[in-house]
Design a protein around this motif. Structure first.
Motif, PDB file in Angstrom:
ATOM      1  N   LEU A  43       0.832  -1.202   0.000  1.00 16.82           N
ATOM      2  CA  LEU A  43       0.000   0.000   0.000  1.00 16.82           C
ATOM      3  C   LEU A  43       0.870   1.256   0.000  1.00 16.82           C
ATOM      4  O   LEU A  43       0.602   2.222  -0.716  1.00 16.82           O
ATOM      5  N   TYR A  44       1.915   1.214   0.810  1.00 14.66           N
ATOM      6  CA  TYR A  44       2.824   2.363   0.876  1.00 14.66           C
ATOM      7  C   TYR A  44       3.499   2.599  -0.466  1.00 14.66           C
ATOM      8  O   TYR A  44       3.554   3.720  -0.964  1.00 14.66           O
ATOM      9  N   ARG A  45       3.995   1.498  -1.057  1.00 15.16           N
ATOM     10  CA  ARG A  45       4.675   1.624  -2.344  1.00 15.16           C
ATOM     11  C   ARG A  45       3.712   2.074  -3.433  1.00 15.16           C
ATOM     12  O   ARG A  45       4.081   2.837  -4.320  1.00 15.16           O
ATOM     13  N   GLY A  46       2.444   1.575  -3.342  1.00 11.99           N
ATOM     14  CA  GLY A  46       1.458   2.002  -4.324  1.00 11.99           C
ATOM     15  C   GLY A  46       1.229   3.499  -4.252  1.00 11.99           C
ATOM     16  O   GLY A  46       1.145   4.183  -5.276  1.00 11.99           O
ATOM     17  N   HIS A  47       1.145   4.010  -3.023  1.00 11.95           N
ATOM     18  CA  HIS A  47       0.953   5.448  -2.840  1.00 11.95           C
ATOM     19  C   HIS A  47       2.181   6.209  -3.330  1.00 11.95           C
ATOM     20  O   HIS A  47       2.064   7.215  -4.041  1.00 11.95           O
ATOM     21  N   GLN A  48       3.346   5.730  -2.947  1.00 10.09           N
ATOM     22  CA  GLN A  48       4.581   6.378  -3.374  1.00 10.09           C
ATOM     23  C   GLN A  48       4.740   6.319  -4.887  1.00 10.09           C
ATOM     24  O   GLN A  48       5.188   7.275  -5.522  1.00 10.09           O
ATOM     25  N   ASN A  49       4.351   5.182  -5.464  1.00  9.13           N
ATOM     26  CA  ASN A  49       4.468   5.008  -6.909  1.00  9.13           C
ATOM     27  C   ASN A  49       3.580   6.008  -7.644  1.00  9.13           C
ATOM     28  O   ASN A  49       3.976   6.575  -8.668  1.00  9.13           O
ATOM     29  N   ALA A  50       2.372   6.218  -7.104  1.00 11.09           N
ATOM     30  CA  ALA A  50       1.456   7.177  -7.726  1.00 11.09           C
ATOM     31  C   ALA A  50       2.027   8.588  -7.658  1.00 11.09           C
ATOM     32  O   ALA A  50       1.917   9.363  -8.618  1.00 11.09           O
ATOM     33  N   ILE A  51       2.648   8.918  -6.522  1.00 11.70           N
ATOM     34  CA  ILE A  51       3.254  10.248  -6.377  1.00 11.70           C
ATOM     35  C   ILE A  51       4.408  10.420  -7.358  1.00 11.70           C
ATOM     36  O   ILE A  51       4.524  11.444  -8.048  1.00 11.70           O
ATOM     37  N   THR A  84      -0.983   3.304 -13.171  1.00  9.83           N
ATOM     38  CA  THR A  84      -1.280   4.524 -12.422  1.00  9.83           C
ATOM     39  C   THR A  84      -2.127   5.468 -13.268  1.00  9.83           C
ATOM     40  O   THR A  84      -2.174   5.362 -14.497  1.00  9.83           O
TER      41      THR A  84
END
Length: 238
Positions: A43-51, A84
């Motif tokens: 989840l963290y990486r998904g959020h970071q990846n989107a950013i 994304t």
């Protein structure tokens, strides 16, 4: 009392089972902790990846606006950050840039890829419009008309719908379907879409000048005197 004894027996049995299977439990709890950590990390990486994808897209847009990068910059964003929202937008921008450069094959590839990977996105109508524009530009007018009509009929509330309706009217004119073309322009005028409505007015007026019969009133029906009912004169008084 019997109830307390029963509960005690149950407790000791569970405790004995726990001691017997202590190693398996430790492995199980450890595996659960690992899964939870991996899930949280995902989840963290998904959020970071989107950013990161959004930042990469912003850089590509800035470079493109400054003339320092071509459509390949947007393709790179879509390739590096698949799935994304930024990747979807990058595909649309790449398609638009390829189209503007006259590279219709690559433009179509980007629009088709968007529909394949982001078909449920709110921006899907733009990809359908882009595909229709490519078909029209490459002389496939019947297929283009079908694609434009798909937007008008199935996506009437999307922001590309007025543009698609204008294109439908234009292609109807090319096919000699003047009444249907006029209907499309009139529909745009009723809905009112700023610059698009102005274009619709211009095309409607030009169409009417070329084909005034489209707006001429039907001829009036006049009853001939021979078919008129005879008038009976009153008889003179006696």
């Amino acid at each position: 009392m019997d109830s307390d004894l029963t509960q005690s027996e149950w407790f000791y049995k569970v405790w004995a089972w726990t001691e017997t299977h202590r190693k398996q439990l430790l492995w199980g709890v450890g595996a659960l902790v690992v899964l939870l950590l991996l899930g949280g990390y995902a989840l963290y990486r998904g959020h970071q990846n989107a950013i990161e994808a959004g930042n990469a897209l912003s850089r590509a847009i800035a470079q493109s606006a400054a003339g320092q990068a071509g459509p390949e910059a947007f393709v790179g964003v879509a390739t590096e950050y698949p799935g994304t929202s930024a990747a979807g937008q990058a595909l649309l921008l790449a398609g638009a840039r390829y189209f503007a450069a006259g590279n219709y094959t690559e433009a179509l590839n980007q629009f088709e890829k968007f529909l394949s990977e982001h078909g449920h996105s709110d921006l899907a109508g733009q990809a359908v419009y882009g595909r229709a524009a490519v078909l029209e530009a490459t002389g496939k007018r019947d297929e283009a008309l079908k694609a434009y009509r798909e937007i008008v009929e199935r996506r009437p509330n999307e922001n590309v719908a007025p543009l698609a309706r204008l294109a439908v009217g234009r292609l109807y004119e090319d096919q000699g379907r003047y009444e249907e073309a006029l209907q499309q322009y009139q529909q745009l005028l009723q809905q009112g879409f700023g610059a698009i409505a102005s274009e619709a007015v211009a095309r409607r007026n030009e169409l009417i000048r070329a084909h005034p019969e489209l707006v001429q009133p039907p001829p009036m029906t006049v009853t001939s005197e021979t078919n008129a009912a005879p008038v009976t004169e009153p008889e003179p008084p006696e």
